[in-house]
Design an enzyme around this catalytic site. Structure first.
Site, PDB file in Angstrom:
ATOM      1  N   GLU A 193       0.834  -1.123  -0.020  1.00 40.78           N
ATOM      2  CA  GLU A 193      -0.030   0.031   0.005  1.00 40.78           C
ATOM      3  C   GLU A 193       1.108   1.172   0.029  1.00 40.78           C
ATOM      4  O   GLU A 193       1.871   1.490   0.851  1.00 40.78           O
ATOM      5  CB  GLU A 193      -0.945   0.050   0.987  1.00 40.78           C
TER       6      GLU A 193
ATOM      7  N   ASP B 173      -4.498   0.886  -9.264  1.00 35.80           N
ATOM      8  CA  ASP B 173      -5.824   0.494  -9.460  1.00 35.80           C
ATOM      9  C   ASP B 173      -6.233   0.277 -10.876  1.00 35.80           C
ATOM     10  O   ASP B 173      -7.046  -0.584 -11.314  1.00 35.80           O
ATOM     11  CB  ASP B 173      -6.598   1.522  -8.794  1.00 35.80           C
TER      12      ASP B 173
HETATM   13  C1  GLA Z   1      -5.314   4.408  -4.134  1.00 32.67           C
HETATM   14  C2  GLA Z   1      -4.503   4.891  -5.269  1.00 32.67           C
HETATM   15  C3  GLA Z   1      -3.456   3.943  -5.632  1.00 32.67           C
HETATM   16  C4  GLA Z   1      -2.489   3.643  -4.440  1.00 32.67           C
HETATM   17  C5  GLA Z   1      -3.489   3.229  -3.413  1.00 32.67           C
HETATM   18  C6  GLA Z   1      -2.638   2.810  -1.967  1.00 32.67           C
HETATM   19  O1  GLA Z   1      -6.092   3.543  -4.319  1.00 32.67           O
HETATM   20  O2  GLA Z   1      -5.331   4.976  -6.465  1.00 32.67           O
HETATM   21  O3  GLA Z   1      -2.671   4.480  -6.898  1.00 32.67           O
HETATM   22  O4  GLA Z   1      -1.730   4.404  -4.226  1.00 32.67           O
HETATM   23  O5  GLA Z   1      -4.376   4.214  -3.153  1.00 32.67           O
HETATM   24  O6  GLA Z   1      -1.886   2.008  -2.200  1.00 32.67           O
END
Ligand code: GLA
Length: 391
Positions: free
Chosen positions: A32, A169
């Site tokens: 994360e 994501d």
């Molecule tokens: C969000 C962002 C991702 C990532 C997560 C944390 O989902 O869109 O790009 O940075 O937070 O891991």
């Protein structure tokens, strides 16, 4: 009234839809806040996400309707310069990326439907972006490959929506594979599908149902803190992003960072990256106990060093970690609310949900929702609209 999606399209637009598309949400198993630090992440695409029905119209406007919110709008090209505050900013951002490549993205009636919780850190917005990208790619015959579509969707999020998110994501939504997690190197976009060989173990998602506020600004602040840390270290050795450092290399250079908050942010990124590498080895070797312990450590680091958890996520993860049959539990996604992800022995899942749900409500005063994750394929056109479960 028949509530199927194609009927709703006909009711709203007075004609038949021409194409049905789907893009999934994702759950990140571990890794994360490392994607924008050039590290490895380990997400998987879910079986739920966003559906989109589309048909061409005769003018240069595009109509946006969703079955999830009470808001519809018809926009023209001026929306590229005056960004709306409402949800259609997500598809508009993607349309603008197609326009930047020389395509004309205007002239559609669109109906969106998400069968997933919104704003719950399972990437509902990335799934809206990706489903728009898949639709335009098909309708325009643009022939853009899925990884580039994911990058265009990320740019839409960064440049149009205004959240400086990494690539995780959109990539997971584009490239998901049934019953596999994606080991993605965010520095190079090299990736590997790793089978989720988890006999007798379920991936359980728990939603805090906390109303999230100011996530974009807090997220962008964390990202700048990491970039500042990388800049400071780069004075001593060449460095593009924090995750190029092993934890040992980082500790040797940590004296460059004098601000204690920035030091903790950077320490999270570096140690989390090391945990992801170890977790992938553990999963490949069938060592789910070790995978679970790494999830617990990830949560602790996100709580203490990155400070993106809060009472709701800490209660769900902390209480889960104490329950019988739980291998590991951590927050997933950006944080500040949203969901946890836990590995739970499948026969313990009913008692896990009952006990954790009860303890969460007693301590926090909110009701959690639980989903047993089904890991599905990435964004796609659904060829036979009539046979789709939704139509
Ligand atoms: C969000 C962002 C991702 C990532 C997560 C944390 O989902 O869109 O790009 O940075 O937070 O891991």
């Amino acid at each position: 009234m028949n509530n199927t999606l194609t009927n709703r399209f006909r009711e709203i637009y007075g004609r038949e839809a021409e194409g049905l598309y789907f893009a999934p949400g994702r759950v990140n198993l571990i890794g994360e806040h490392v994607d924008y630090n050039g590290g490895l992440v380990f997400p998987c695409a879910l079986s739920f996400g966003t559906y989109l029905l589309a048909a061409r119209r005769d003018d240069k406007k595009t109509a946006f309707t969703t079955l999830n919110f009470d808001h519809a709008a018809t926009r023209d090209e001026s929306a590229f310069t005056t960004k709306p505050a409402t949800w259609e900013k997500y598809p508009l951002g993607v349309m603008k990326e197609f326009a930047a490549k020389g395509f004309d993205p205007w002239g559609y009636d669109l109906l969106f439907f998400g069968d997933m919780p919104n704003g719950a850190s399972l990437s509902s917005s990335a799934s809206i972006e990706m489903v728009t990208a898949i639709m335009l790619n098909d309708q325009l015959g643009a022939n853009i490959d899925p990884v580039e579509l994911a990058l265009m969707s990320q740019r839409a999020e960064n440049l149009f929506v205004g959240m400086n998110s990494g690539i995780m994501d959109q990539f997971a939504s584009a490239m998901g594979k049934e019953n596999h997690a994606i080991a993605l190197d965010c520095a190079t976009l090299a990736f590997e599908w790793v089978p989720l060989a988890m006999e007798g173990v379920s991936v359980v998602i728990a939603n805090t149902n906390k109303q999230r506020k100011l996530v974009d600004s807090k997220y962008n602040e964390r990202r700048s803190e990491c970039e500042e840390a990388a800049r400071l270290i780069a004075r001593r050795r060449p460095l593009n992003a924090l995750c190029e450092l092993s934890p040992e290399e980082f500790e040797a250079l940590a004296g460059e960072i004098t601000h204690p908050t920035i030091l903790r942010r950077a320490r999270h990124a570096v140690t989390e990256h090391a945990r992801v590498k170890e977790a992938i080895v553990a999963l490949k070797g069938g060592d789910l106990q070790r995978f679970g312990r790494l999830m617990n450590e990830s949560h602790r680091s996100l709580k203490e060093d990155y400070e993106v958890t809060g009472i709701e996520l800490d209660t769900l993860a902390g209480e889960a970690q104490r329950l019988d049959g739980v291998l590991g539990s951590r927050m997933t996604g950006a944080g500040f609310g949203g969901c946890t992800v836990s590995l739970v022995a499948s026969d313990a899942v009913p008692s896990f949900i009952a006990t954790l749900g009860e303890r969460y409500t007693r301590r926090v005063g909110l009701t959690a929702d639980f989903y047993i994750a089904r890991v599905g394929n990435g964004a796609r056109k659904i060829e036979n609209v009539r046979q789709s479960i939704l139509c």
